[in-house]
Design an enzyme around this catalytic site. Structure first.
Site, PDB file in Angstrom:
ATOM      1  N   PHE A 269       0.867  -1.188   0.000  1.00 22.33           N
ATOM      2  CA  PHE A 269       0.000   0.000   0.000  1.00 22.33           C
ATOM      3  C   PHE A 269       0.904   1.239   0.000  1.00 22.33           C
ATOM      4  O   PHE A 269       0.833   2.094   0.881  1.00 22.33           O
ATOM      5  CB  PHE A 269      -0.946   0.017   1.216  1.00 22.33           C
ATOM      6  CG  PHE A 269      -1.747  -1.241   1.379  1.00 22.33           C
ATOM      7  CD1 PHE A 269      -2.971  -1.386   0.728  1.00 22.33           C
ATOM      8  CD2 PHE A 269      -1.274  -2.291   2.156  1.00 22.33           C
ATOM      9  CE1 PHE A 269      -3.723  -2.560   0.875  1.00 22.33           C
ATOM     10  CE2 PHE A 269      -2.013  -3.465   2.299  1.00 22.33           C
ATOM     11  CZ  PHE A 269      -3.240  -3.603   1.663  1.00 22.33           C
TER      12      PHE A 269
ATOM     13  N   ASP B 137       0.968  -1.161  -4.903  1.00 24.00           N
ATOM     14  CA  ASP B 137      -0.275  -0.417  -4.717  1.00 24.00           C
ATOM     15  C   ASP B 137      -1.212  -0.800  -5.852  1.00 24.00           C
ATOM     16  O   ASP B 137      -0.773  -1.226  -6.923  1.00 24.00           O
ATOM     17  CB  ASP B 137      -0.017   1.100  -4.738  1.00 24.00           C
ATOM     18  CG  ASP B 137      -1.104   1.885  -4.016  1.00 24.00           C
ATOM     19  OD1 ASP B 137      -0.890   2.274  -2.844  1.00 24.00           O
ATOM     20  OD2 ASP B 137      -2.180   2.098  -4.618  1.00 24.00           O
ATOM     21  N   SER B 138      -2.532  -0.628  -5.608  1.00 22.98           N
ATOM     22  CA  SER B 138      -3.496  -0.957  -6.665  1.00 22.98           C
ATOM     23  C   SER B 138      -3.746   0.239  -7.572  1.00 22.98           C
ATOM     24  O   SER B 138      -4.428   0.122  -8.584  1.00 22.98           O
ATOM     25  CB  SER B 138      -4.808  -1.439  -6.035  1.00 22.98           C
ATOM     26  OG  SER B 138      -5.295  -0.438  -5.177  1.00 22.98           O
TER      27      SER B 138
ATOM     28  N   ASN C  47      -3.284  -5.929  -6.299  1.00 24.37           N
ATOM     29  CA  ASN C  47      -4.030  -5.981  -5.056  1.00 24.37           C
ATOM     30  C   ASN C  47      -3.075  -6.548  -3.997  1.00 24.37           C
ATOM     31  O   ASN C  47      -2.600  -7.679  -4.131  1.00 24.37           O
ATOM     32  CB  ASN C  47      -5.248  -6.891  -5.240  1.00 24.37           C
ATOM     33  CG  ASN C  47      -6.071  -6.992  -3.967  1.00 24.37           C
ATOM     34  OD1 ASN C  47      -5.545  -6.968  -2.854  1.00 24.37           O
ATOM     35  ND2 ASN C  47      -7.368  -7.099  -4.145  1.00 24.37           N
ATOM     36  N   ALA C  48      -2.788  -5.764  -2.982  1.00 21.30           N
ATOM     37  CA  ALA C  48      -1.764  -6.168  -2.013  1.00 21.30           C
ATOM     38  C   ALA C  48      -2.153  -7.443  -1.263  1.00 21.30           C
ATOM     39  O   ALA C  48      -1.288  -8.234  -0.892  1.00 21.30           O
ATOM     40  CB  ALA C  48      -1.493  -5.025  -1.036  1.00 21.30           C
TER      41      ALA C  48
ATOM     42  N   ASP D 149       0.622  -0.457   5.204  1.00 20.29           N
ATOM     43  CA  ASP D 149      -0.093   0.801   5.505  1.00 20.29           C
ATOM     44  C   ASP D 149      -1.371   0.864   4.667  1.00 20.29           C
ATOM     45  O   ASP D 149      -1.507   1.701   3.773  1.00 20.29           O
ATOM     46  CB  ASP D 149       0.820   2.005   5.212  1.00 20.29           C
ATOM     47  CG  ASP D 149       0.164   3.323   5.587  1.00 20.29           C
ATOM     48  OD1 ASP D 149      -0.772   3.314   6.412  1.00 20.29           O
ATOM     49  OD2 ASP D 149       0.593   4.370   5.056  1.00 20.29           O
TER      50      ASP D 149
ATOM     51  N   CYS E 159      -5.070   3.248  10.079  1.00 20.63           N
ATOM     52  CA  CYS E 159      -5.551   4.634  10.181  1.00 20.63           C
ATOM     53  C   CYS E 159      -7.052   4.665  10.445  1.00 20.63           C
ATOM     54  O   CYS E 159      -7.697   5.694  10.266  1.00 20.63           O
ATOM     55  CB  CYS E 159      -5.184   5.433   8.937  1.00 20.63           C
ATOM     56  SG  CYS E 159      -5.812   4.712   7.429  1.00 20.63           S
TER      57      CYS E 159
HETATM   58  N1  SAH Z   1       1.795   4.309   2.676  1.00 21.92           N
HETATM   59  C1  SAH Z   1       1.276   5.411   1.902  1.00 21.92           C
HETATM   60  C2  SAH Z   1      -0.195   5.662   2.136  1.00 21.92           C
HETATM   61  C3  SAH Z   1      -1.084   4.503   1.862  1.00 21.92           C
HETATM   62  S1  SAH Z   1      -2.757   4.940   1.697  1.00 21.92           S
HETATM   63  C4  SAH Z   1       2.075   6.662   2.212  1.00 21.92           C
HETATM   64  O1  SAH Z   1       2.724   6.704   3.248  1.00 21.92           O
HETATM   65  O2  SAH Z   1       2.026   7.610   1.424  1.00 21.92           O
HETATM   66  C5  SAH Z   1      -3.441   3.459   1.148  1.00 21.92           C
HETATM   67  C6  SAH Z   1      -3.055   3.069  -0.267  1.00 21.92           C
HETATM   68  O3  SAH Z   1      -3.609   1.771  -0.492  1.00 21.92           O
HETATM   69  C7  SAH Z   1      -3.579   3.922  -1.387  1.00 21.92           C
HETATM   70  O4  SAH Z   1      -2.496   4.344  -2.174  1.00 21.92           O
HETATM   71  C8  SAH Z   1      -4.497   3.024  -2.203  1.00 21.92           C
HETATM   72  O5  SAH Z   1      -4.366   3.242  -3.594  1.00 21.92           O
HETATM   73  C9  SAH Z   1      -3.973   1.674  -1.853  1.00 21.92           C
HETATM   74  N2  SAH Z   1      -4.888   0.530  -1.907  1.00 21.92           N
HETATM   75  C10 SAH Z   1      -6.180   0.446  -1.509  1.00 21.92           C
HETATM   76  N3  SAH Z   1      -6.617  -0.826  -1.613  1.00 21.92           N
HETATM   77  C11 SAH Z   1      -5.571  -1.562  -2.074  1.00 21.92           C
HETATM   78  C12 SAH Z   1      -5.375  -2.948  -2.360  1.00 21.92           C
HETATM   79  N4  SAH Z   1      -6.360  -3.827  -2.176  1.00 21.92           N
HETATM   80  N5  SAH Z   1      -4.177  -3.344  -2.797  1.00 21.92           N
HETATM   81  C13 SAH Z   1      -3.155  -2.458  -2.962  1.00 21.92           C
HETATM   82  N6  SAH Z   1      -3.290  -1.159  -2.699  1.00 21.92           N
HETATM   83  C14 SAH Z   1      -4.470  -0.710  -2.265  1.00 21.92           C
END
Ligand code: SAH
Length: 392
Positions: A228, A249-250, A275-276, A296, A336
């Site tokens: 993420f 990230d997705s 998808n993480a 995150d 969060c």
């Molecule tokens: N770590 C980042 C903030 C993450 S916010 C920083 O410090 O800047 C959450 C992120 O998760 C977003 O970028 C969103 O695009 C991503 N996201 C949401 N669902 C997801 C999934 N299923 N797989 C991968 N990424 C995802």
């Protein structure tokens, strides 16, 4: 007592108790009388015995009917708002280090309920969340004070259409309120990032993680995975200490900026659009290993009602990460979601440790950066959890 020009709202015993306990909200169900009060009005607040409790901003739409702005009778809102903004700026001057990007105004936590202002180097990004902060008079004061104190090259307003709808405010589009500039480069802890005023999530970056980036970087090493990763906040900070960093990230647009950010800092980072959840499962079952993993994810619990699902989501992610960490590895795991308490989050990570037969040592138990202050008596202002753990 005399309260010139202030319409009065009466609150129930329960509402009054909440305020006496130090909270700043009164819910609609605790309003005894708000007849004829205009949306967004500045109001005096009375208890049922007509004792004066302070001054608040009123919303005719939100379940949070009043948000306190002062314990005193406020006759000059202009002066009060200017002073609050000045105080907010002064607080950041005391607590922010090594960054030209940080939150300048954090709503209730700065006694400016309904207003968010973020700084990205020479630009400001503003968000209005309530009727009271949306009035032309209040907007004029806020913008003029920010311009006077900070002389930004531009001020952008980022609109969340859903918030405006819930507050029954007319639709508006995101736009520049001041200046012409729409992009810049900002830096945190010596790492540089591209900023576009009207792109990306939140107001552009996850400024609340700024101190957690620096903290995590102290312990990071070897091969690292940032799950993420958005525009690479953690990944770029880890890169200085790790032999290889992969960000997942997705969101393709987020990864495109992440890649530009890597170039800006002269770093080689592998970005994967996926998808993480799936990627962590596949990598874990393929026996992939890491020395450092950051988790995150976005807020899984948007409300109390899906807390159970959220906790399962956190458990799943942490479980998969723990399976892949080499002995002595570092797990940085965040939540969060305000609705997931710090205690519940620790317990969920502990369950993942038990299930994987790993021992976890808490190296740091962290929260949001100091420019996102927590008001002790307003629990809703504390939302970010960030654990740095050593795995054996
Ligand atoms: N770590 C980042 C903030 C993450 S916010 C920083 O410090 O800047 C959450 C992120 O998760 C977003 O970028 C969103 O695009 C991503 N996201 C949401 N669902 C997801 C999934 N299923 N797989 C991968 N990424 C995802």
């Amino acid at each position: 007592m005399d309260f010139p020009d202030l319409p009065l709202v009466k609150v129930s015993r329960r509402g009054a108790k909440r305020l006496k306990d130090g909270h700043v909200w009164v819910y609609r169900s605790d309003i005894v009388n708000a007849d004829g009060i205009a949306p967004g009005a500045l109001v005096g607040v009375l208890d049922e015995r007509e004792k004066f409790l302070g001054t608040a901003l009123y919303s005719s739409a939100s379940q949070i009917a009043i948000r306190m702005i002062s314990k005193d009778a406020v006759n000059d809102l202009d002066r009060l708002l200017r002073k609050r903004i000045l105080d907010s700026i002064a607080y950041r001057e005391r607590v922010v280090r090594d960054s030209d990007a940080y939150r300048i105004v954090f709503s209730e936590a700065d006694s400016l309920p309904g207003l968010i202002v973020d700084r990205y180097n020479d630009q400001l990004s503003l968000q209005v969340l309530t009727q009271a902060m949306d009035t032309e008079a209040v907007r004029r004061i806020i913008v003029s004070e920010l311009v006077e104190r900070l002389q930004p090259a531009a001020i952008a307003e980022r609109v969340d259409p859903r918030v405006r709808e819930l507050e029954q405010l007319p639709a508006r589009s995101s736009r520049l309120l001041e200046g012409e500039k729409r992009s810049t480069v900002f830096s945190m802890n010596g790492v540089r990032f591209h900023y576009e005023a009207f792109e990306g999530q939140k107001t552009g970056a996850f400024l609340d993680q700024r101190e957690n980036y620096a903290a995590s970087a102290q312990y990071a090493r070897g091969e690292a995975l940032d799950a993420f990763c958005y525009q690479g906040g953690f990944a770029l900070h880890l890169a200085e200490h790790c032999s290889k960093v992969t960000g997942v990230d997705s969101s393709r647009p987020a990864l495109e900026v992440a890649d530009r950010n890597a170039a800006l800092n002269g770093r080689e980072i592998e970005w994967i659009e996926a998808n993480a959840f799936d990627l962590l499962r596949d990598y874990a079952s393929a026996g992939q290993q890491y020395d450092t993993i950051v988790l995150d994810p976005p807020a899984f619990a948007k409300s109390k009602s899906n807390l159970g699902t959220a906790l399962r989501g956190y458990k799943e992610l942490n479980l998969r990460a723990l399976k892949m960490l080499r002995p002595g590895g570092i797990l940085v795991t965040c939540s969060c979601s305000y609705h997931v308490s710090a205690g519940e989050f620790l317990e969920v990570v502990a369950q993942a440790a038990r299930d994987t037969h790993r021992n976890l040592r808490i190296v740091e138990n962290r929260t949001q950066a100091k420019d996102h202050p927590v008001l002790l008596t307003v629990p809703e202002t504390a939302y970010l959890k960030c654990l740095v753990l050593e795995v054996s």
